[in-house]
Design an enzyme around this catalytic site. Structure first.
Site, PDB file in Angstrom:
ATOM      1  CE1 TYR A   1      -5.283  -0.340  -7.175  1.00 12.16           C
ATOM      2  CE2 TYR A   1      -5.322   1.904  -8.016  1.00 12.16           C
ATOM      3  CZ  TYR A   1      -5.987   0.797  -7.513  1.00 12.16           C
ATOM      4  OH  TYR A   1      -7.346   0.827  -7.338  1.00 12.16           O
TER       5      TYR A   1
ATOM      6  CE  LYS B   1      -8.524   1.291  -3.981  1.00 10.62           C
ATOM      7  NZ  LYS B   1      -8.573   1.747  -5.377  1.00 10.62           N
TER       8      LYS B   1
END
Length: 594
Positions: A110, A182
């Site tokens: 991420y 996500k």
């Protein structure tokens, strides 16, 4: 391990997986592939003899080997690429490796590393993943989104228009990777089944000149579309998603400032949806506030909050706080807003500025009469006037919380609550070590980036990080399992309280105001339970058979969370097989359905 009580549920994971694939087709299905861990019996049954080395590995052995390979990669971006490649080969192993090394790999899968991968999307492109919807072809949206399964196949959709990605701005069609990333976090942190998710990008063009001039750019090569044409694409997508996947929860991600809040406000009364940039940041910050108020022995209904920075994040936090005050004090939200002062570039937001304010800022504009003959555009002066208990920074203005500002705040409250949330680290409003020094260790602090513990006068203080990943996955899990019609403010407040209840600072005031990311799956169970109970209470839950006993509800949730463990494969005939059994499930489970 849960009992067999809930094995009958469609999402239960304590039962075999149907498999209609054999030979190389099975080895090429990331959803069903076990690689070198296929047993002797499975190798015979699924015609794998001669296609694999003789030795039979365990998942742990495979994990150690993959981690050793990962460790040889020379940069974080190379490590990110290695993990993406692993995800294409073997989904279980991909998640197991990251879960085993979560704290180390989190910034690789991420932010910040995923931002580098997104900015390079068109240049390193190997294969498509997710659903690409073009603003120039709205008539194809329903057909395009229908390729991903039947009405019961998708639980969660993450959609981005790529305009405001991870602090690096407009990335156009590369926004598909933020939707993918996500969803990886939803699976890692909350056990959302990876083959039951759909990443989407709305390709509306881009204002990124570098991309527009790049011959290799893969998206619509024109300036970003606004107005009616843009709104038509968004609405067509929403209606098609609801028609095709009526049970799916929709997560909006990294939309630009002109659209993020506007779209959320429009669709929140209609569907179960969430925007992490608006609500997720607000929710995790509110949880830290709840924990800090417990330590400081203050009540939410009595506090004054100063928001320094009133963009998407700042107003999102303000909204969450206002909802909480309204619920705690049993007053209307308009009344609760009076306890919040928002400061942006022009200073304290005032009613006379309304023509220049965003829709999200309008509710926070104060009467000009409050600031007659007072300096409203100087933070120190505003702190002297407002005397806040809580100071939150989302300004991206480095060092804005000066020694003078912090010491002035400490004059008015015994335990000042100070959250410099701007990130990355170089943009934070103050260093936690300085805040502790200037307040003699009395401040209660949370930050937007990770910081090491701070030692002051022989005492060690933990610094909580407001990491949305402790919050949005559990909210999503609760929404998916309850099949809630809407994600109303009371559901989010319930989630926030569940997160705040797990703050280490409640046991030790020098510990963090939020739990550690390493404990995120347990955190997600607690948050999901709170969301589900509130959805039932608000008569929004559509799922039948939700237990009303806390212990059973916990077991019910865990039974439906996907874990990166190999499951027994049960051979079925292709003519009778589901999309999952054919390896056609989800964004990386295989091919699209036709």
């Amino acid at each position: 391990m849960t009992s067999n009580k809930f094995n009958h549920l469609p999402l239960a994971t304590n039962k075999p997986l149907d498999c209609a694939l054999t030979g190389n087709a099975l080895l090429n299905s990331p959803y069903l592939n076990k690689g070198s861990a296929f047993t002797v019996e499975e190798r015979e049954k699924f015609e794998l003899s001669g296609l694999l080395p003789t030795a039979i590995d365990t998942l742990d052995t495979q994990t150690r080997r993959a981690y050793a390979q990962y460790s040889t990669r020379p940069s974080d971006l190379a490590k990110n690429t290695f993990l993406s490649s692993l995800q294409y080969q073997n989904q279980v192993l991909f998640y197991k490796v990251i879960q085993t090394h979560l704290r180390e790999m989190f910034p690789v899968v991420y932010t910040p590393t995923e931002g580098d991968a997104i900015s390079d999307y068109s240049r390193v492109f190997r294969r498509p993943e997710g659903c690409f919807l073009s603003v120039n072809q709205p008539e194809k949206v329903e057909q395009d989104i229908s390729q991903w399964g039947s009405s019961d196949d998708i639980d969660l959709i993450v959609v981005s228009d790529g305009e405001q990605i991870l602090g690096i701005g407009d990335q156009g069609v590369g926004g598909i990777l933020i939707s993918v990333a996500k969803l990886v976090l939803y699976t890692l942190c909350a056990g959302i089944h990876p083959h039951r998710t759909l990443p989407v990008v709305l390709d509306c063009g881009t204002n990124n000149e570098k991309l527009l001039k790049d011959d290799l750019y893969l998206g619509n090569r024109h300036e970003r579309v606004r107005g009616e044409k843009y709104d038509k694409l968004v609405n067509t997508f929403i209606q098609a998603a609801r028609k095709k996947y009526p049970k799916a929860y929709i997560h909006f991600e990294d939309f630009g400032l002109p659209n993020a809040r506007r779209i959320l406000d429009k669709y929140t009364p209609q569907i179960a949806c969430f925007n992490d940039d608006v609500q997720g940041t607000g929710a995790v910050t509110l949880a830290a506030i709840y924990a800090a108020l417990k330590v400081a022995q203050l009540d939410m209904k009595d506090v004054r909050i100063l928001m320094y920075g009133a963009g998407t994040a700042g107003t999102g936090i303000a909204d969450q706080v206002a909802d909480a005050i309204a619920e705690e004090a049993d007053v209307h939200k308009d009344e609760a807003i009076k306890q919040i002062w928002c400061v942006d570039k022009p200073g304290v937001l005032l009613e006379s500025m309304k023509d220049d304010l965003t829709p999200a800022q309008h509710p926070y504009a104060r009467p000009d009469s409050e600031w007659t003959n007072k300096k409203h555009d100087d933070l120190l002066g505003v702190v002297k006037e407002v005397k806040p208990h809580i100071l939150i920074g989302t300004s991206t203005k480095p060092k804005a919380f000066t020694e003078e500002v912090v010491k002035e705040m400490a004059k008015h409250t015994e335990r000042p609550i100070i959250f410099p949330l701007s990130n990355p680290t170089k943009l934070h409003e103050a260093n936690p070590a300085d805040i502790f020094k200037w307040t003699e260790g009395k401040a209660l602090i949370a930050t937007g980036s990770p910081f090491d513990p701070v030692e002051h006068n022989g005492t060690k203080y933990e610094v909580a990080e407001c990491n949305n990943s402790t919050t949005f996955p559990g909210i999503g899990l609760g929404a998916v399992l309850s099949r809630t019609k809407l994600l109303s403010p009371p559901l989010i407040v319930a989630a926030v309280k569940a997160l705040a209840a797990q703050a280490p600072a409640l046991q030790d005031s020098n510990a963090g105001l939020l739990p550690d990311i390493a404990d995120v799956r347990e955190i997600s169970v607690k948050i999901a339970a709170a969301v589900i109970k509130k959805a039932v209470e608000e008569k929004l839950a559509q799922q039948e058979g939700i237990p009303d006993n806390d212990k059973e509800l916990d077991e019910w949730i865990r039974a439906q969370m996907w874990d990166p463990e190999y499951r027994e494969l049960r051979k079925v005939e292709p003519s009778q097989a589901s999309p999952e059994a054919k390896g056609e499930a989800g964004s990386k489970g295989g091919t699209k359905k036709h």
